[in-house]
Design an enzyme around this catalytic site. Structure first.
Site, mmCIF file in Angstrom:
data_model
loop_
_atom_site.group_PDB
_atom_site.id
_atom_site.type_symbol
_atom_site.label_atom_id
_atom_site.label_comp_id
_atom_site.label_asym_id
_atom_site.label_seq_id
_atom_site.Cartn_x
_atom_site.Cartn_y
_atom_site.Cartn_z
ATOM 1 C CB SER A 62 -6.989 4.541 -5.263
ATOM 2 O OG SER A 62 -5.920 4.766 -4.386
HETATM 3 N N1 SAH Z 1 -1.715 4.269 -5.577
HETATM 4 C C1 SAH Z 1 -1.982 2.979 -5.008
HETATM 5 C C2 SAH Z 1 -2.834 3.095 -3.761
HETATM 6 C C3 SAH Z 1 -2.210 2.401 -2.622
HETATM 7 S S1 SAH Z 1 -2.896 2.767 -1.019
HETATM 8 C C4 SAH Z 1 -2.600 2.068 -6.050
HETATM 9 O O1 SAH Z 1 -2.923 2.551 -7.139
HETATM 10 O O2 SAH Z 1 -2.716 0.871 -5.801
HETATM 11 C C5 SAH Z 1 -1.624 3.803 -0.334
HETATM 12 C C6 SAH Z 1 -0.272 3.200 -0.193
HETATM 13 O O3 SAH Z 1 0.538 4.145 0.504
HETATM 14 C C7 SAH Z 1 -0.177 1.916 0.623
HETATM 15 O O4 SAH Z 1 0.348 0.911 -0.174
HETATM 16 C C8 SAH Z 1 0.776 2.273 1.787
HETATM 17 O O5 SAH Z 1 1.632 1.210 2.157
HETATM 18 C C9 SAH Z 1 1.541 3.434 1.199
HETATM 19 N N2 SAH Z 1 2.200 4.351 2.134
HETATM 20 C C10 SAH Z 1 1.743 4.857 3.299
HETATM 21 N N3 SAH Z 1 2.649 5.694 3.846
HETATM 22 C C11 SAH Z 1 3.719 5.730 2.993
HETATM 23 C C12 SAH Z 1 4.979 6.411 2.994
HETATM 24 N N4 SAH Z 1 5.345 7.251 3.961
HETATM 25 N N5 SAH Z 1 5.814 6.203 1.954
HETATM 26 C C13 SAH Z 1 5.487 5.367 0.943
HETATM 27 N N6 SAH Z 1 4.317 4.685 0.888
HETATM 28 C C14 SAH Z 1 3.442 4.873 1.900
#
Ligand code: SAH
Length: 233
Positions: free
Chosen positions: A62
């Site tokens: 993000s």
């Molecule tokens: N907070 C992260 C942002 C990652 S983007 C960072 O700082 O890098 C959002 C993430 O949510 C993705 O990696 C995706 O695989 C995950 N995601 C989506 N649905 C999910 C679920 N039901 N449970 C766990 N992770 C999930």
């Protein structure tokens, strides 16, 4: 050689503090965590621009401003027990781990989770517990939480996450019936069965895929139905 610690200070001053992030704990934590260690090799020089960057599996780390905004909105404080759904690169969990007592984080992609775990080990961030799974169900064994952050957007707020908030706890989550029309919500548990909701504005997140989120992309019978358009980042 790039001077990344200077770039990090500049990011905090220009992209966070000047845009209204006030929480000292958040600003200090983001000065401390080396974001360049959470991006794909080759992207380090872009780590301190205020943008999302690829981390593999079609997912992104993000934008720093959004990470700061969410952690500030969730009022993460020293002593808190925090849950993050959608750990991705592990960056937001790492930032929260510098403020809170402990962070539980869930990521559905095993490869991303493994990379995030290695980063935590290398940096010595020992108060983060990361597991692979569907975060829409929360982490009941570790509940209740003082703060829950969700880094992906579903059609509604998963009930399990509301249930796993402590009274007084804050849940910050992007929600949108239309994948392209999401709002960032802050939900505060005010009592056993009572919640207060605040709309923090329009956002754009990758889809929350799971039992209480969007259905998996390639489900067998999906093509026959008038399936909802699948959101991508
Ligand atoms: N907070 C992260 C942002 C990652 S983007 C960072 O700082 O890098 C959002 C993430 O949510 C993705 O990696 C995706 O695989 C995950 N995601 C989506 N649905 C999910 C679920 N039901 N449970 C766990 N992770 C999930």
């Amino acid at each position: 050689m790039l001077d990344l610690s200077k770039a990090r200070d500049r990011m905090v001053d220009v992209h966070l503090a000047r845009r209204g992030v006030r929480d000292r704990n958040v600003l200090d934590a983001m000065r401390e965590v080396p974001r360049e260690k959470f991006v794909e090799p080759g992207f380090e020089e872009f780590a301190y621009e205020d943008g999302a960057l690829p981390i593999g599996q079609s997912q992104t780390i993000s934008q720093p401003y959004i990470v700061a905004l969410m952690i500030e909105a969730a009022e993460v404080k020293p002593g808190d027990r925090v849950l993050e759904v959608g750990a991705g690169s592990g960056y937001a969990a790492a930032v929260m781990s510098r403020i809170a007592k402990s962070v539980h984080a869930i990521e559905r992609h095993a490869a991303l989770a493994e990379a995030a775990r290695q980063r935590f080990d290398r940096l010595g961030y020992a108060n983060i517990d990361l597991r692979v799974g569907d975060g829409t169900k929360g982490w009941s064994e570790a509940a209740p939480f003082d703060a829950i952050l969700v880094a992906a957007a579903g059609p509604s707020t998963p009930q399990a996450l509301k249930d796993q908030l402590d009274v007084g706890g804050r849940l910050v989550i992007p929600v949108g019936e239309e994948p392209r029309n999401q709002r960032l919500l802050k939900i505060t548990r005010t009592g056993g069965t009572t919640f207060e909701e605040e709309d923090l504005g329009a956002v754009m997140f990758v889809p929350l895929v799971g039992e209480q989120g969007w259905a998996e992309k390639r489900q067998p019978l999906r093509h026959q139905s008038s399936a909802r358009p699948y959101c991508r980042s």
